[in-house]
Design an enzyme around this catalytic site. Structure first.
Site, short mmCIF file in Angstrom:
data_model
loop_
_atom_site.label_atom_id
_atom_site.label_comp_id
_atom_site.label_asym_id
_atom_site.label_seq_id
_atom_site.Cartn_x
_atom_site.Cartn_y
_atom_site.Cartn_z
N GLY A 46 37.62 54.36 31.49
CA GLY A 46 37.67 55.50 31.05
C GLY A 46 38.16 55.82 29.58
O GLY A 46 37.51 56.80 28.86
N ARG A 331 37.56 31.58 44.52
CA ARG A 331 38.69 32.70 45.33
C ARG A 331 38.38 32.74 46.78
O ARG A 331 39.42 32.64 47.46
CB ARG A 331 38.59 33.85 44.57
#
Lengths: 638, 246
Positions: A46, A331
């Site tokens: 953003g 992971r």
């Protein structure tokens, strides 16, 4: 399937983006001044988008729920940011970074988007250094790199253990400069609670001023969501307390399709839960697995202190099951393996939901000083939280929800299926497939904001130069404001007996149990019923204190949890339709010799969900994934 | 563990606040301070009272959102620690804990323990940046930086903008915060071009916002959760004199 047009440019992979840039429609500077863009969220995506668009001359408004744009959760990323600079001369290239990302994502991402990401990665580092981001350097004054998350090349740039913080502060400084120049208007402590659509296009938002409770109407020729991920649907996650799905969910309900909601990354090395009061989980950097050895006792329910368990009664299960990658297995694989041993009753610690990460061998091999130099700050952090000294007692770790690969469906332009509405960063689904690689989230957030959207948004806005700003007393604005107001009043009117957190915790338990590290059809069906019941109960029995016209944290949370409950159901639907195991999505029915079994023939697609109505089934659309430059391969770490 | 809590309650910026007593019991020593506050809030909601508003977000000590004066100290009793990283084992069973908002004219109270730190943003907007647009840059390795300088710049850049330095200072000076950003950019070649304008604009904005002057008591450094060094203030002063005298 015609509804989903990914708008991938023609031509060879390597030249798609440069050709696109050369031919995309432009907006002339005089017209840019007349075009207004709303950006929701001030994290890496953003802030970088806001600064870049304001520099180009657009009028920009930015909204964030925190007290300053500098607080967004991008700030918590520790490890680093990948870029195909090949500064180490170790054979890295744009293609390799692209390939690693597609493969790491278990072949469930879009080739063209990922290639573009790898292509602009190098520009990000240049940009950040020019802003004064203090990356780690070598003695010769040049940038240092490290290998991260099992990558075979050293392509990760870092700033101590605070890379996310430093990159965000860089983007924040660029944003601040534009605010100071008057090109961006910043709205702190504001939460977007509705998207306003006019004639099928996104034309603005309704935001609640969190200090006064006042609802505000804001117009924009385009609306950009950079509002992060939805990991807090699980209640416990490594996300910040305020992270939520509300903005994305409101957009979804107004026509933006939601893609791959079931892809949730569970990070293997987090500090375990210590009690029912736990409010959030803390991630320990993955780099610990470079020297730590993961183990549990061989015997079930072995309550002896770790030092009293002899070597031959320990199970170094990652080294045993995955000899070639061992403790550095990816992971998703490491997380599932930890869950398995705990489910077998071999977990450690008070709760039995933890495994050891042991540095005794590393200290023997390297000496305490070397271990301290490498991991000292992490060991301190661990000791601070748990009151245990990891130099003497093995760390206890357990997987935790960390990142959501799913998000709003976007085309190559990063536009959602709602025209004029864009989604950037973790908020979209586009680049990480079913599993994200370490140090790639920061890369994607900044790629989208600095280098992709500033080009692609012109393609849309060039068609809007004759659209005059729409007054916010237009019926569509009034209608959206009323809907937002009615919902707030409805929440306040329930006056039930259970707190918002009670419901959030229950939802989290359902999601973690049935839609967490491993899923099966039966459990998912059950979860769907449980969530429906919980949602019904919420609207009958939640207690929200205070009123609308004031600073009301309880009300803020209530609105977010209400949206999480609707999202939770969609996640379950998505997990249920995907009859395969891929990346972070592991369906126990689909495995081969204990390993995940992907089904490329039937499931090499993006699932994109269209909202119909709450309590009605969503409609599934499929975007087929075509791989022209890489070949399907099975990930094997044995 | 059990505690007596004395907490500042204030409905909004216009109203006057007061300390209110709360008793809390069955607190686990491994609970974080904010989890203790969560439990208190759940109890208040169950009684039909409004929960205590306080700022917090990441709960990892990095976002800088949490604040609070605890027992007279910003971020409480532990050195180099934010409020969100405090644990109840850091307190004594049966203790009375005083919890107040950060106190400074430039940080007005919004509600209860929540204050407005917008002044910090405006100081950064005045000059806490390098004026470089997206895309107009050279290859990163064309700007070599001496490692020692890069490390010092990183030390300064670690500031989380929480405002503890202001809350700790008897003059409510923002010098540590401002100097950390001035130093980071003054130490790097990228920051040289605008060094003069930057320090003048940021110091000017700091004064405009109503922060007090620095009298070198060192309270800011002692209370800073990120242990930002007071030597940054000396560097800021040097930069300021350079800008005004040379």
């Amino acid at each position: 399937m015609a509804v989903l047009d990914s708008k991938i440019p023609d031509g060879p992979l390597e030249t798609k983006w440069s050709n696109y840039k050369s031919h995309v429609k432009l907006v002339n500077p005089a017209n840019k001044r007349k075009l207004e863009i709303i950006i929701v969220g001030s994290g890496l995506a953003g802030s970088s988008a806001a600064a870049s668009l304001a520099e180009l001359g657009y009028k920009v408004k930015v909204f964030c729920y925190q007290d300053s744009p500098r607080r967004a959760h991008s700030i918590a990323a520790q490890g680093g940011i990948n870029a195909a600079k090949n500064y180490k001369n170790d054979g890295d290239s744009v293609f390799r970074l692209f390939y690693d990302t597609v493969k790491g994502g278990d072949f469930r991402s879009r080739e063209a988007n990922v290639y573009r990401l790898a292509e602009v990665s190098a520009n990000i580092i240049d940009q950040c250094v020019a802003q004064g981001v203090p990356f780690a350097r070598e003695y010769g004054g040049l940038l240092d790199n490290r290998s991260f998350g099992g990558a075979q090349v050293s392509r990760t740039f870092y700033a101590r253990g605070q890379t996310g913080q430093q990159l965000l502060l860089g983007a924040y400084s660029a944003l601040s400069r534009q605010i100071g120049l008057g090109n961006v208007t910043m709205y702190n402590r504001h939460e977007m609670i509705e998207v306003v659509t006019i004639d099928g296009k996104a034309r603005g938002i309704i935001a609640r001023n969190l200090v006064t409770g006042k609802l505000e109407r804001h117009f924009g020729h385009a609306v950009v969501l950079a509002t992060g991920g939805y990991g807090n649907v699980f209640f416990l996650s490594t996300n910040a307390m305020g992270c939520n799905v509300t903005a994305a969910w409101k957009a979804h309900k107004k026509g933006a399709f939601f893609a791959n909601p079931c892809y949730t990354q569970i990070h293997p090395t987090c500090v375990p839960v210590s009690g029912d009061y736990q409010s959030k989980l803390t991630l320990m950097s993955e780099s610990l697995r470079n020297d730590g050895r993961v183990w549990v006792p061989k015997k079930q329910g072995d309550k002896r202190a770790p030092k009293d368990i002899p070597e031959d009664e320990r199970d170094y299960y990652l080294e045993r099951k995955y000899p070639s990658f061992g403790n550095l297995s990816p992971r998703d694989i490491s997380s599932r393996a930890a869950k398995e041993v705990c489910d077998e009753g071999r977990g450690v610690g008070k709760s039995g939901l933890a495994v050891y990460l042991d540095f005794a061998d590393a200290i023997k091999r390297l000496g305490k000083e070397v271990v301290e130099a490498r991991y000292g700050n992490l060991f301190d952090m661990y000791k601070h939280i748990t009151n245990e000294n990891p130099y003497e007692v093995p760390m206890r770790i357990y997987p935790a929800v960390h990142y959501t690969m799913g998000g709003l469906w976007v085309d190559y332009n990063l536009m959602t299926t709602l025209p004029g509405l864009y989604a950037l960063g973790e908020c979209n689904f586009s680049d990480h497939g079913a599993n994200r690689l370490g140090a790639s989230a920061l890369m994607q957030g900044l790629a989208d904001g600095y280098f992709v959207l500033p080009y692609t948004i012109g393609d849309y806005l060039s068609g809007e130069i004759f659209t005059k700003p729409i007054p916010t007393d237009h019926p569509a604005f009034l209608e959206s404001e009323k809907a937002a107001k009615d919902r707030i009043e409805k929440l306040l009117a329930v006056k039930g007996n259970k707190t918002v957190d009670d419901f959030h915790k229950e939802l989290g338990k359902i999601m973690w149990e049935y839609c967490g590290m491993s899923r099966n059809a039966e459990g998912l069906k059950k979860a769907k019923q449980l969530i429906k019941q919980l949602r019904a109960e919420f609207w009958k029995n939640v207690r929200v204190t205070g009123g609308n016209d004031e600073f009301n944290v309880d009300l803020e949370k209530a609105g977010r949890v209400a949206d999480f409950m609707e999202l939770g159901e969609l996640m379950v639907d998505d997990a249920l339709q995907r009859n395969e195991s891929c990346g972070a999505h592991f369906r126990v029915e689909y495995q081969e010799e204990g390993e995940a079994k992907r089904n490329d023939a039937e499931y090499a697609y993006v699932s994109a969900w269209e909202h119909t109505a709450v309590d009605s089934e969503s409609i599934l659309h499929k975007e087929p994934l075509v791989f022209e430059n890489v070949h399907f391969a099975t990930r094997s770490y044995k | 563990m059990k505690f007596n809590l004395k907490i500042w309650r204030q409905k909004n910026a216009q109203s006057t606040g007061k300390m209110v007593d709360y008793a809390i019991d069955n607190i686990d020593a491994d609970m974080s301070f904010l989890e203790m506050m969560d439990i208190l809030n759940e109890q208040l909601i169950n009684k039909g009272d409004e929960p205590i508003a306080y700022d917090h977000d990441c709960r990892e000590g990095i976002c800088g959102m949490c604040s609070m004066h605890i027992n007279g100290r910003p971020h409480g009793p532990m050195h180099g620690t934010t409020t969100c990283q405090l644990y109840m084992r850091n307190f004594t069973d049966g203790e009375t804990i005083y919890i107040e908002p950060f106190r400074a004219n430039a940080f007005p109270v919004i509600r209860d323990l929540v204050v407005d730190r917008g002044a910090f943003d405006r100081i950064i907007q005045a000059g806490g940046f390098v004026s470089v647009n997206t895309g107009q840059v050279q290859d990163a390795n064309n700007i070599p930086v001496n490692k020692a300088d890069a490390d010092l710049a990183m030390d300064a850049a670690a500031c989380i903008g929480c405002g503890a330095c202001v809350a700790a200072c008897k003059n409510s000076s923002a010098s540590l915060f401002v100097s950390a950003k001035v130093s980071q950019l003054a130490l790097l070649p990228q920051g040289q071009i605008e060094a003069k304008e930057r320090v003048l604009a940021m110091v000017n904005q700091m004064d405009e916002e109503g922060f007090g002057s620095c009298t070198n008591t060192g309270a800011c450094e002692a209370e800073c959760p990120k242990e930002i060094s007071i030597s940054n203030i000396a560097r800021m002063n040097r930069e300021y004199y350079k800008a005004t005298l040379l």
